[in-house]
Design a protein around this motif. Structure first.
Motif, PDB file in Angstrom:
ATOM      1  N   ARG A  60      68.092 -25.803 122.121  1.00  0.00           N
ATOM      2  CA  ARG A  60      66.744 -25.286 121.831  1.00  0.00           C
ATOM      3  C   ARG A  60      65.960 -25.046 123.121  1.00  0.00           C
ATOM      4  N   GLU A  61      66.031 -26.010 124.046  1.00  0.00           N
ATOM      5  CA  GLU A  61      65.287 -25.875 125.295  1.00  0.00           C
ATOM      6  C   GLU A  61      65.821 -24.718 126.142  1.00  0.00           C
ATOM      7  N   LEU A  62      67.114 -24.545 126.139  1.00  0.00           N
ATOM      8  CA  LEU A  62      67.705 -23.432 126.874  1.00  0.00           C
ATOM      9  C   LEU A  62      67.287 -22.098 126.268  1.00  0.00           C
ATOM     10  N   ASP A  63      67.260 -22.048 124.942  1.00  0.00           N
ATOM     11  CA  ASP A  63      66.847 -20.816 124.263  1.00  0.00           C
ATOM     12  C   ASP A  63      65.389 -20.507 124.571  1.00  0.00           C
ATOM     13  N   ALA A  64      64.558 -21.541 124.574  1.00  0.00           N
ATOM     14  CA  ALA A  64      63.139 -21.343 124.876  1.00  0.00           C
ATOM     15  C   ALA A  64      62.929 -20.845 126.310  1.00  0.00           C
ATOM     16  N   ALA A  65      63.872 -21.225 127.200  1.00  0.00           N
ATOM     17  CA  ALA A  65      63.772 -20.782 128.590  1.00  0.00           C
ATOM     18  C   ALA A  65      64.406 -19.406 128.805  1.00  0.00           C
ATOM     19  N   GLY A  66      64.906 -18.815 127.719  1.00  0.00           N
ATOM     20  CA  GLY A  66      65.495 -17.479 127.813  1.00  0.00           C
ATOM     21  C   GLY A  66      66.884 -17.444 128.406  1.00  0.00           C
ATOM     22  N   VAL A  67      67.606 -18.560 128.338  1.00  0.00           N
ATOM     23  CA  VAL A  67      68.957 -18.628 128.895  1.00  0.00           C
ATOM     24  C   VAL A  67      69.970 -18.220 127.833  1.00  0.00           C
ATOM     25  N   LEU A  68      70.831 -17.264 128.169  1.00  0.00           N
ATOM     26  CA  LEU A  68      71.908 -16.861 127.267  1.00  0.00           C
ATOM     27  C   LEU A  68      73.034 -17.883 127.385  1.00  0.00           C
ATOM     28  N   VAL A  69      73.252 -18.648 126.311  1.00  0.00           N
ATOM     29  CA  VAL A  69      74.241 -19.730 126.318  1.00  0.00           C
ATOM     30  C   VAL A  69      75.512 -19.268 125.620  1.00  0.00           C
ATOM     31  N   ILE A  70      76.625 -19.373 126.318  1.00  0.00           N
ATOM     32  CA  ILE A  70      77.924 -19.053 125.734  1.00  0.00           C
ATOM     33  C   ILE A  70      78.542 -20.288 125.080  1.00  0.00           C
ATOM     34  N   ASP A  71      78.348 -21.436 125.713  1.00  0.00           N
ATOM     35  CA  ASP A  71      78.895 -22.686 125.185  1.00  0.00           C
ATOM     36  C   ASP A  71      78.074 -23.840 125.747  1.00  0.00           C
ATOM     37  N   ALA A  72      78.045 -24.935 125.002  1.00  0.00           N
ATOM     38  CA  ALA A  72      77.324 -26.130 125.455  1.00  0.00           C
ATOM     39  C   ALA A  72      78.006 -27.356 124.874  1.00  0.00           C
ATOM     40  N   SER A  73      77.987 -28.441 125.649  1.00  0.00           N
ATOM     41  CA  SER A  73      78.613 -29.672 125.170  1.00  0.00           C
ATOM     42  C   SER A  73      77.883 -30.879 125.723  1.00  0.00           C
ATOM     43  N   LEU A  74      77.976 -31.966 124.979  1.00  0.00           N
ATOM     44  CA  LEU A  74      77.446 -33.267 125.395  1.00  0.00           C
ATOM     45  C   LEU A  74      78.536 -34.272 125.082  1.00  0.00           C
ATOM     46  N   ARG A  75      79.155 -34.809 126.098  1.00  0.00           N
ATOM     47  CA  ARG A  75      80.386 -35.587 125.912  1.00  0.00           C
ATOM     48  C   ARG A  75      80.436 -36.754 126.894  1.00  0.00           C
ATOM     49  N   PRO A  76      81.384 -37.684 126.656  1.00  0.00           N
ATOM     50  CA  PRO A  76      81.588 -38.736 127.657  1.00  0.00           C
ATOM     51  C   PRO A  76      82.048 -38.108 128.963  1.00  0.00           C
ATOM     52  N   PRO A  77      81.713 -38.707 130.092  1.00  0.00           N
ATOM     53  CA  PRO A  77      82.110 -38.127 131.378  1.00  0.00           C
ATOM     54  C   PRO A  77      83.607 -38.300 131.636  1.00  0.00           C
ATOM     55  N   THR A  78      84.176 -37.409 132.422  1.00  0.00           N
ATOM     56  CA  THR A  78      85.530 -37.618 132.911  1.00  0.00           C
ATOM     57  C   THR A  78      85.480 -38.591 134.074  1.00  0.00           C
ATOM     58  N   LEU A  79      86.634 -39.097 134.460  1.00  0.00           N
ATOM     59  CA  LEU A  79      86.660 -40.004 135.601  1.00  0.00           C
ATOM     60  C   LEU A  79      86.282 -39.270 136.885  1.00  0.00           C
ATOM     61  N   ASP A  80      86.566 -37.965 136.959  1.00  0.00           N
ATOM     62  CA  ASP A  80      86.123 -37.171 138.107  1.00  0.00           C
ATOM     63  C   ASP A  80      84.606 -37.231 138.245  1.00  0.00           C
ATOM     64  N   GLU A  81      83.911 -37.051 137.118  1.00  0.00           N
ATOM     65  CA  GLU A  81      82.446 -37.060 137.136  1.00  0.00           C
ATOM     66  C   GLU A  81      81.906 -38.453 137.459  1.00  0.00           C
TER      67      GLU A  81
END
Length: 312
Positions: free
Chosen positions: A278-299
């Motif tokens: 929602r916040e990205l849409d309100a900022a006018g950002v064209l979103v192709i994909d979005a995720s909220l997930r546990p981090p990888t060990l790299d991160e």
């Protein structure tokens, strides 16, 4: 229940002139486990392995490996450990079988042990070929087999799969799992964080010669929260997307202009994926994909070492 440690060090220090490689390194590796040792280049990983395998003498500090004091009884330590370094130790002019029989004679092990290991590491069909004709993965398997001629209580693997293809790497992983299952303690340094995630019971993150962080892969991931990542339609949308994630997560986003992605770690438990979109849409950002997930060990690595790019 009392924990018995296969590797236990306190305050290990090692200098090379002006370079302070180890600055009070503490390690505690329980018997029969796989301990993954991670860290950026120059953190002290290889120096720690060389000290713990008696190849280097520490300037100060104490350590016990396989129940024996590193300083006072290094010969007893050497009798109980195996080591596979970053470079293979096999002789390319000898066949695979000849290499293992040579190690068996040097270590006073039965010659039948060579044949057992060739079978175990799927090298029997190539046993009579010179090792120089082996692929990289085969040479690494032969090198690992050589370190197991006498079954070690503790096996040190210093970046054993560097440069191998995924299939060869998987074969080494299977061998390490089997060793741990049979009771060998494994201390593994690696530049592949997925490798540590798959194999390690515990992970020690070394930074600037110290054990900066310690825990299971799950514990380290939980420590830094979740990871929000957004793929935008065009690179021009990255700054706006980064500003949104900065505001929502409270951490500095990481941008990848080539992949059109922006991501950020968040410890905010109430943050949800719909809110991000929602916040990205309100900022006018064209979103192709979005995720909220546990981090990888790299991160996790990047966050805990406060680095923008991975150097392991």
């Amino acid at each position: 229940m009392t924990t018995t440690y296969a590797v236990l060090s306190e305050g290990l220090e090692k200098r090379f002139g002006e370079v302070h490689a180890l600055r009070g390194l503490d390690l505690a590796v329980p018997e029969g486990t796989v301990c993954g040792v991670l860290g950026p280049n120059g953190a002290g990983k290889t120096t720690a392995v060389r000290v713990l395998t008696t190849l280097l003498t520490p300037d100060s500090g104490t350590a016990r490996v396989a129940g024996h004091d590193l300083r006072h009884d290094p010969a007893a330590v050497r009798r109980r450990i195996g080591v596979t370094g970053q470079n293979t130790s096999v002789d390319g002019d000898l066949t695979g079988a000849e290499n293992l029989r040579l190690f068996a004679r040097l270590l006073r092990a039965p010659s039948s042990r060579a044949a057992e290991l060739l079978e175990q590491f799927e090298l029997a069909d190539a046993a009579d070929r010179p090792a120089r004709t082996y692929s990289g993965g085969m040479r690494r398997r032969l090198d690992l087999a050589a370190s197991l001629i006498v079954r070690p209580q503790v096996l040190f693997l210093d970046e054993p799969t560097t440069g191998l293809d995924p299939h060869s790497r998987g074969g080494i992983w299977d061998a390490v799992r089997e060793l741990a299952h049979e009771g060998t303690t494994v201390l593994l340094t690696t530049q592949y964080l997925e490798e540590a995630d798959r194999l390690a019971d515990d992970i020690v993150l070394i930074d600037e010669g110290r054990a900066a962080h310690h825990g299971t892969p799950a514990e380290l991931k939980a420590r830094i929260g979740s990871y929000a990542e957004v793929v935008v339609g065009h690179a021009s949308g990255l700054p706006a997307a980064a500003a949104v994630l900065d505001q929502l997560t409270g951490s500095e986003p990481v941008l990848d202009a080539e992949k059109h992605t922006v991501g950020a770690v968040t410890t905010e438990p109430t943050l949800t994926l719909p809110r991000i979109v929602r916040e990205l849409d309100a900022a006018g950002v064209l979103v192709i994909d979005a995720s909220l997930r546990p981090p990888t060990l790299d991160e996790v690595f990047l966050r805990l070492t406060d680095r923008k790019e991975l150097v392991a």
